[in-house]
Every structure is written in C-alpha cells, then in structure tokens.
Enzyme design. Structure first.
Site, PDB file in Angstrom:
ATOM      1  N   THR A 132       0.819  -1.215   0.000  1.00 14.65           N
ATOM      2  CA  THR A 132       0.000   0.000   0.000  1.00 14.65           C
ATOM      3  C   THR A 132       0.851   1.262   0.000  1.00 14.65           C
ATOM      4  OG1 THR A 132      -1.412   1.341   1.454  1.00 14.65           O
ATOM      5  CG2 THR A 132      -0.114  -0.339   2.520  1.00 14.65           C
ATOM      6  N   GLU A 134       0.448   3.493   2.006  1.00 11.13           N
ATOM      7  CA  GLU A 134       0.637   3.881   3.413  1.00 11.13           C
ATOM      8  C   GLU A 134       2.048   3.580   3.913  1.00 11.13           C
ATOM      9  OE1 GLU A 134      -1.358   5.252   6.062  1.00 11.13           O
ATOM     10  OE2 GLU A 134      -2.523   6.053   4.397  1.00 11.13           O
ATOM     11  N   TYR A 156      -0.980   0.470  10.884  1.00 14.95           N
ATOM     12  CA  TYR A 156      -1.263  -0.255   9.631  1.00 14.95           C
ATOM     13  C   TYR A 156      -0.097  -0.090   8.650  1.00 14.95           C
ATOM     14  CZ  TYR A 156      -3.401  -0.960   4.985  1.00 14.95           C
ATOM     15  OH  TYR A 156      -3.667  -1.356   3.688  1.00 14.95           O
TER      16      TYR A 156
END
Ligand code: NAP
Ligand code: GDD
Length: 328
Positions: A132, A134, A156
C-alpha cells in the site's frame, strides 16, 4: 491443458471479489479463504455462489483464518495454487490506532506466515502481496515510486512496511516469485462504508432520498490518489504473469481532497453540500500521511497498464449505485 489454479486470501473483501470475477473470466479455478463469522452472508460473493455452474465447479471456498497457520498450510497443500493472491487483513488505517496489536498480527505476521508456508511447497507458487501507499506515510518526495523510502505513519502502515520488506527478503533470499503491489487508494460501490468515499456516496444517497439530513466527517482537507478497484485488481494478475517477480506502484498520479469528493458526490444529485456537511473532531486520526500520490510509470511502461476511469466517473458510479440500492 489444465486450467490455472489461484488461491485468494481476503476473497470476501472489495478487491477479492473483483479479482475472483477477473480470474474466473480468464478460465482459472479459483479458491478463496473465508474466516468463520456468525453471519453466513458474503454479500460481495453471493452472485457467484448462486451460479450453479460456477460454485463448486470452478469456484471454491475454504474456511481459514490468518491466525491459523495449520489450516492455511493444509489449504495450500490441498489446493496447490499456481498463484496466491494475499489480500486478507485488517485494512482500516484509522482503526489500526485502536487495535494495533491485532492489525500487526494480521497484516505483518500473517504475511510472513504465508511466505514461510510457500517456501516449503514442492512446486513454486507465485505470490502477490497487497502492499500500500501507506508505507510511504510522511514521504519527503511526491510523487512516490518503487524506490521511495518507507516512512509509515500508522500502525497499519508499519505492518504493511514489514510485510513488504519481508516479501523482498523472501524473493532475494529464497528465490520465491513474490510481487509487492504498492497500490494507492482504490474504491468502488463494493467499498465498505467505513472508508470515507463509500461513507460519502451512501450518505449523499440517503440525504437525496430523504432518509438522512447530514454527512458527518473528520478531516476533509486530506488528499488521496483515488482509482477504481476494478482497474487495480487487473494489475495484481498482470504482475504474476511476468517472467520475473518485481514491485510496482499502482496509482492514477492525481490527487483530490476528501472535500473534493464530497462536492462531486453532492453535485451528482444536484444538492448543495454546504447545507449538510458537519465536522466531528473525534473522527480525526492521531496522525495522517502527507500527500500520497503515486508515480505509476513503471507499470505503465513495462506492463502496459493504465487506469480506465477517472475521479468523476468513480464518484458518479458510487453515488448512482447507492441511490439505486437505497431507493429500492
Ligand atoms: P477489505 O475490503 O477490507 O477486505 C479485507 C479482507 O480480509 C476481507 O475478505 C476480510 O474478511 C479478510 N480478513 C481480514 N482479517 C482476516 C483474518 N484474520 N482471517 C481471514 N481473512 C481476514 O480490503 P480491500 O479494500 O479489498 O483490500 C485488499 C488488501 O489490499 C488489504 O490487504 C488492504 O490492506 C490492501 N490495500 C487496499 C487498498 C484500497 O484502497 N482498497 C489500497 C492498498 C492496499 P471479512 O469479509 O470476513 O472481513
Ligand atoms: N474512514 C473515514 N471516515 N475517513 C475519514 C472520515 C470518516 O468519517 N472523515 C475524514 N476522513 C479522512 C481520513 O482521515 C483520511 O484522511 C481520508 O479520509 C481517507 O480515509 P479512508 O477512506 O479511511 O482511507 P485511507 O486512505 O486511510 O486508507 C485506505 O487506503 C490505503 C491506501 O492508501 C485503505 O483502503 C487502506 O487499506 C489502504 O492501504
């Protein structure tokens, strides 16, 4: 020739359900892992489960949890997939601040668990890891690409950074065919309502239909690089068809703010957003990434992929779906 066999973790999720459809259309035998819940409904898969020529013929579901290594190993040994798409895990960034331990167990350790199982298999398995944007968190450069430094800003993001690095280590160390798809936000009418785009599209539809009178959000200034989930699952398959495993950024290269999404969604219905939008500080997160925007030139140039839908198409599709769905 025998049809190729794929195994999907997270098959009940947004991406899992679209990927399932894509692989079935390509002639695959598709196996999915589902966890036991008290609710037998699997809304995103019901249409496939109700097709007698698909369910139990080319599409199979197996019970398994990411925490249960014995069962995962047994399923992999039984199914003997050529391709494993690992999509399962707690995927909510905001919630990862509330449940950091289980997020890291599911996202980081379970990925390592699956890599270890794959390492032991007699036949090589092509492994897709759902990474991701992120992982870039407080990036110091924009747009980010495959070489950008990992600077995660949430539990996360940290767990995904661990999983992404582990995938690289297993590729280099054990010569496993492992690809990290570094995907930026992708949405659809199948997105869960606890992500901001679907919360907005659904609430705008409710307001239009007279079922609600406000839309309550946290920070609306944050910007995201939003694409369509159906476009993005195509890249998962593409990555596993290449001669050599590699990592790819998948993004549109354009960002919009949450407020832009709100305005576009209300515009679809012809309503004035300012009358309905409310702010709730408690929805804000302890930290937010800086502007995450992806440079997808590698996948565009090497694999010939590009997104087929733009931001306006995406918002319209989501709002129109919810109007129809809620309006009966
Ligand atoms: P999603 O809709 O939240 O789906 C997550 C899936 O994981 C669901 O099938 C869920 O099962 C399953 N799962 C969660 N915990 C599990 C456990 N302990 N054991 C077995 N299954 C478990 O996520 P998505 O949007 O499809 O995303 C797919 C993957 O890509 C995720 O890993 C996500 O972090 C990553 N990703 C998503 C985006 C995005 O914008 N969508 C961007 C980058 C990366 P239930 O249905 O039972 O809950
Ligand atoms: N969920 C949510 N709900 N977010 C809100 C709300 C709200 O009521 N109000 C404002 N936001 C803001 C969040 O603070 C964030 O800045 C932005 O909307 C987007 O939040 P999400 O839709 O929850 O997505 P995300 O970007 O945090 O995470 C998604 O994309 C990642 C890829 O960049 C998830 O799909 C992750 O799994 C994925 O890795």
């Amino acid at each position: 020739m025998e049809p190729p066999v794929a195994l999907i973790t997270g098959v009940t999720g947004q991406d899992g359900s679209y990927l399932c459809e894509l692989l079935l259309a390509k002639g695959y035998i598709v196996h999915g892992i589902v966890r036991r819940t008290s609710n037998l409904q699997r809304l995103r898969l019901d249409h496939l489960r109700n097709m007698p020529d698909v369910h139990g013929k080319t599409f199979f579901l197996h019970y398994g949890d990411l925490a249960d290594g014995t069962t995962l190993r047994r399923i992999i040994q039984k199914v003997r997939p050529r391709e494993l798409y690992h999509l399962a895990g707690q995927s909510h960034v905001g919630l990862s601040f509330e449940i950091p331990e289980s997020t890291c167990e599911e996202v980081a350790i379970a990925t390592l668990r699956l890599l270890e199982i794959c390492r032991d298999q007699p036949e090589p398995i092509r492994f897709y890891n759902a990474s991701t944007s992120e992982i870039f968190g407080t990036a110091t450069e924009a747009p980010q690409n495959e070489m950008s430094a990992f600077r995660p800003s949430s539990p996360y993001g940290c767990a995904k950074a661990f999983a992404t690095d582990m995938a690289k280590v297993y590729r280099a160390g054990y010569h496993l065919f492992v690809c990290n798809g570094i995907l930026y936000n992708h949405e659809s009418p199948r997105r869960s309502e606890n992500f901001v785009t679907r919360k907005i599209s659904r609430q705008v539809a409710r307001i239009k239909l007279g079922q609600s009178d406000r839309l309550v959000l946290g920070n609306v200034q944050g910007r995201r690089d939003w694409g369509h989930a159906q476009d993005y699952v195509e890249t998962m398959w593409l990555m596993l068809q290449q001669e050599r495993p590699d990592d790819y950024v998948v993004a549109t290269g354009k960002t919009h703010s949450v407020l832009d999404f709100v305005k576009a969604a209300f515009a679809v219905t012809g309503m004035d957003w300012e009358k309905y939008l409310e702010y709730d500080k408690s929805i804000e997160r302890p930290t937010e990434p800086v502007e995450l925007v992806g440079d997808a030139s590698k996948i565009r140039n090497l694999l010939g992929w590009k997104p087929t839908r733009n931001f306006e198409d995406l918002v319209r599709e989501m709002v129109e779906f919810d109007l129809k769905d809620l309006g009966g």
